[in-house]
Scaffold this motif. Structure first.
Motif, short mmCIF file in Angstrom:
data_model
loop_
_atom_site.label_atom_id
_atom_site.label_comp_id
_atom_site.label_asym_id
_atom_site.label_seq_id
_atom_site.Cartn_x
_atom_site.Cartn_y
_atom_site.Cartn_z
N PHE A 12 -8.74 -9.22 -2.09
CA PHE A 12 -7.53 -8.46 -1.77
C PHE A 12 -7.84 -7.49 -0.65
CE2 PHE A 12 -9.67 -5.89 -5.00
CZ PHE A 12 -9.60 -4.61 -4.47
N ALA A 14 -6.70 -3.71 0.39
CA ALA A 14 -5.94 -2.49 0.17
C ALA A 14 -6.08 -1.63 1.42
CB ALA A 14 -6.46 -1.74 -1.06
N GLU A 16 -5.49 2.15 2.83
CA GLU A 16 -5.30 3.54 2.43
C GLU A 16 -4.92 4.35 3.65
OE1 GLU A 16 -8.92 5.27 0.98
OE2 GLU A 16 -7.85 6.69 -0.29
N GLY A 20 -2.82 9.57 1.32
CA GLY A 20 -3.04 9.12 -0.05
C GLY A 20 -2.27 7.86 -0.41
N LEU A 21 -1.43 7.38 0.50
CA LEU A 21 -0.71 6.13 0.23
C LEU A 21 -1.70 4.96 0.17
CD1 LEU A 21 2.27 4.93 0.11
CD2 LEU A 21 1.90 4.30 2.50
N LEU A 22 -1.51 4.10 -0.78
CA LEU A 22 -2.34 2.89 -0.88
C LEU A 22 -1.41 1.69 -1.00
CD1 LEU A 22 -5.52 2.20 -1.42
CD2 LEU A 22 -4.69 1.64 -3.70
N GLU A 23 -1.58 0.72 -0.11
CA GLU A 23 -0.71 -0.45 -0.12
C GLU A 23 -1.55 -1.73 -0.08
OE1 GLU A 23 2.53 -0.58 -0.45
OE2 GLU A 23 3.33 1.35 0.23
N LEU A 24 -0.97 -2.83 -0.56
CA LEU A 24 -1.56 -4.16 -0.38
C LEU A 24 -0.65 -4.89 0.60
CD1 LEU A 24 -2.31 -5.31 -4.07
CD2 LEU A 24 -3.76 -3.97 -2.55
N ARG A 158 11.93 4.65 2.91
CA ARG A 158 10.96 5.21 1.97
C ARG A 158 10.58 6.62 2.40
NH1 ARG A 158 6.06 1.50 0.70
NH2 ARG A 158 5.49 3.33 -0.55
N VAL A 160 8.18 8.55 1.62
CA VAL A 160 6.78 8.80 1.94
C VAL A 160 6.49 8.49 3.41
CG1 VAL A 160 5.97 6.50 1.22
CG2 VAL A 160 4.41 8.47 1.08
N ARG A 183 -9.82 -0.94 2.17
CA ARG A 183 -10.70 -0.88 1.00
C ARG A 183 -10.63 -2.19 0.23
NH1 ARG A 183 -10.41 4.96 -1.79
NH2 ARG A 183 -12.11 3.96 -2.94
N ARG A 185 -12.89 -3.57 -3.15
CA ARG A 185 -14.00 -3.37 -4.07
C ARG A 185 -14.92 -2.25 -3.58
NH1 ARG A 185 -15.49 -9.18 -6.69
NH2 ARG A 185 -15.34 -7.99 -8.59
N GLU A 186 -16.22 -2.51 -3.39
CA GLU A 186 -17.11 -1.42 -2.94
C GLU A 186 -17.12 -1.25 -1.42
OE1 GLU A 186 -17.94 -4.22 -4.65
OE2 GLU A 186 -20.12 -4.54 -4.58
N VAL A 188 -15.67 -0.04 1.98
CA VAL A 188 -14.73 0.97 2.50
C VAL A 188 -14.85 0.97 4.01
CG1 VAL A 188 -14.03 3.37 2.41
CG2 VAL A 188 -15.15 2.34 0.42
N PHE B 12 1.60 -3.39 -8.12
CA PHE B 12 0.18 -3.66 -8.33
C PHE B 12 -0.45 -2.43 -8.95
CE2 PHE B 12 0.40 -1.76 -4.09
CZ PHE B 12 -0.62 -0.84 -4.11
N LEU B 21 -15.49 2.70 -5.55
CA LEU B 21 -15.08 1.33 -5.87
C LEU B 21 -13.57 1.29 -6.09
CD1 LEU B 21 -16.33 -1.53 -6.69
CD2 LEU B 21 -15.95 -0.78 -9.04
N LEU B 22 -12.93 0.26 -5.56
CA LEU B 22 -11.49 0.06 -5.77
C LEU B 22 -11.29 -1.37 -6.27
CD1 LEU B 22 -8.71 1.67 -5.05
CD2 LEU B 22 -8.53 -0.09 -3.29
N GLU B 23 -10.64 -1.52 -7.41
CA GLU B 23 -10.43 -2.85 -7.97
C GLU B 23 -8.96 -3.04 -8.36
OE1 GLU B 23 -12.56 -5.30 -8.22
OE2 GLU B 23 -14.57 -4.43 -8.28
N ARG B 183 -4.08 4.04 -8.80
CA ARG B 183 -3.32 4.25 -7.57
C ARG B 183 -2.34 3.10 -7.36
NH1 ARG B 183 -7.16 6.60 -2.91
NH2 ARG B 183 -5.11 6.74 -1.94
N ARG B 185 0.74 2.60 -4.40
CA ARG B 185 1.53 3.15 -3.29
C ARG B 185 1.30 4.67 -3.20
NH1 ARG B 185 7.03 -0.38 -2.85
NH2 ARG B 185 6.39 -0.46 -0.67
N GLU B 186 2.37 5.48 -3.26
CA GLU B 186 2.17 6.93 -3.13
C GLU B 186 1.81 7.59 -4.45
OE1 GLU B 186 4.97 5.15 -2.46
OE2 GLU B 186 6.71 6.50 -2.33
#
Lengths: 231, 231
Positions: A12, A14, A16, A20-24, A158, A160, A183, A185-186, A188, B12, B21-23, B183, B185-186
């Motif tokens: 996957f 991700a 960032e 602080g927003l995190l999206e796929l 949105r 944000v 990001r 898994r490990e 970054v 998600f 780590l991010l999973e 986490r 999105r926001e």
């Protein structure tokens, strides 16, 4: 991320943002799609490429492979060693590690350059854009075409995103300038600037360069522009 | 995250650990699975519940709904208001916001408590475990059953996990104690401790409590334990 998807069929991506927003956003599946799965906008855009092509931010080679199949001689550049390994393994004949701001060091001459998959964003910021666009001018022929995909960041409801744009404006920045990192898994990635630019913003950014926006095809917030070198 | 999945069919869940780590552990789809889609371990485990059941960390109600369908009177507790709203909307008759360390405040009496979906982890740490297990003892009947799912953290060959375990041991902590946050999105959850405990670790942790591990069913690193109140 690309290696795991290539070798094991799943991973996957991700992304960032510094607020602080995190999206796929859709990768890595997206980066491995064959032209038949692409949106019409992208299928049309590859037809604008001519002759020897530089694929900026080639990733695992989605566009480079399609361009090779259309008979082009293609050089892909990317910063990710993993993505480049996958690109080569999938058949991209020339995939090199190179920052788009350093293309002049390649000492090559291309008939066109493509920044597909939203990769006009790699210009990063209003300050960096002339450097990148100048570098692309230096490694292309006098009548070269630049195919650049981006999106209008303001076409969103949105909060944000609207807040992020506002903070950018307050700091004298273009609204769609985002500071992001990948990001998985490990792993970054490095924080870096990426620019979402509406068509009018792209026109302004290329105003002082040798490039001119000659055509835009848009579908919702996404669009692809065809730029030509001015005489 | 649960609300978006419930209302729009997609979202998600990214889980970030304090080492970077991010999973994507599998939620939210996983949290909405019907018993027919569950692993055999979980299907068997719900059969261990008796009478009135407390579902610890009920989320959107996967286990609570299955227990209700089996005729149990179920109370689900969770910290996420969104998950609780979805649980109620999906038919969980009693879903309340409550930390597992504060169950005594409910002043209720259950015949069993379930910590399914790896939720024995909510004990958090060796220090916090007696508090949580004591609270569950206080709100259950004298011959109550506790059904607790966890996993053996040492059954892995991933270096990033082995390094994390080693750092924990150096600090006098159980290897499988992880500091994590969710986490999406926001939305950024609070950092909190979560404990992956091998069966032998669970036996040690409950050693000074009224609970005794009476049975364990294991499948790879995952297992479910049946605990009974000692006389």
């Amino acid at each position: 991320m690309c290696l795991d998807y290539h070798e094991r069929g799943h991973s996957f991506e991700a992304v960032e943002r510094d607020d602080g927003l995190l999206e796929l956003p859709g990768g890595p599946e997206l980066y491995f799609e064959r032209p038949g799965e692409w949106e019409p906008l992208d299928r049309n855009a590859v037809e604008w490429a001519e002759g020897r092509v530089l694929d900026v931010g080639c990733g695992p080679g989605r566009h480079a492979l399609a361009l090779q199949e259309r008979g082009h001689d293609v050089t892909g550049i990317d910063l990710s060693p993993g993505a480049l390994r996958v690109a080569r393994d999938r058949g991209v004949e020339d995939a090199r590690k190179c920052d788009v701001a350093d293309v002049e060091e390649m000492d090559e001459r291309f008939d066109s350059a493509v920044m597909l998959g939203n990769n006009f964003g790699l210009v990063g910021s209003a300050d960096r854009a002339p450097v990148v666009l100048g570098g692309l001018a230096a490694v292309t022929t006098d009548d070269a075409t630049l195919v650049a995909a981006s999106m209008d960041p303001t076409m969103t409801d949105r909060q944000v995103h609207l807040d992020y744009h506002e903070r950018n404006r307050e700091r004298g920045r273009l609204p769609g300038r985002v500071r992001i990192r990948t990001r998985y898994r490990e792993y970054v990635g490095e924080w870096h600037d990426y620019l979402h630019a509406a068509p009018e913003t792209m026109r302004e950014l290329v105003g002082d360069t040798v490039w001119t926006v000659e055509g835009v095809e848009q579908d919702g917030p996404k669009y692809v522009a065809r730029l030509e070198k001015s005489a």
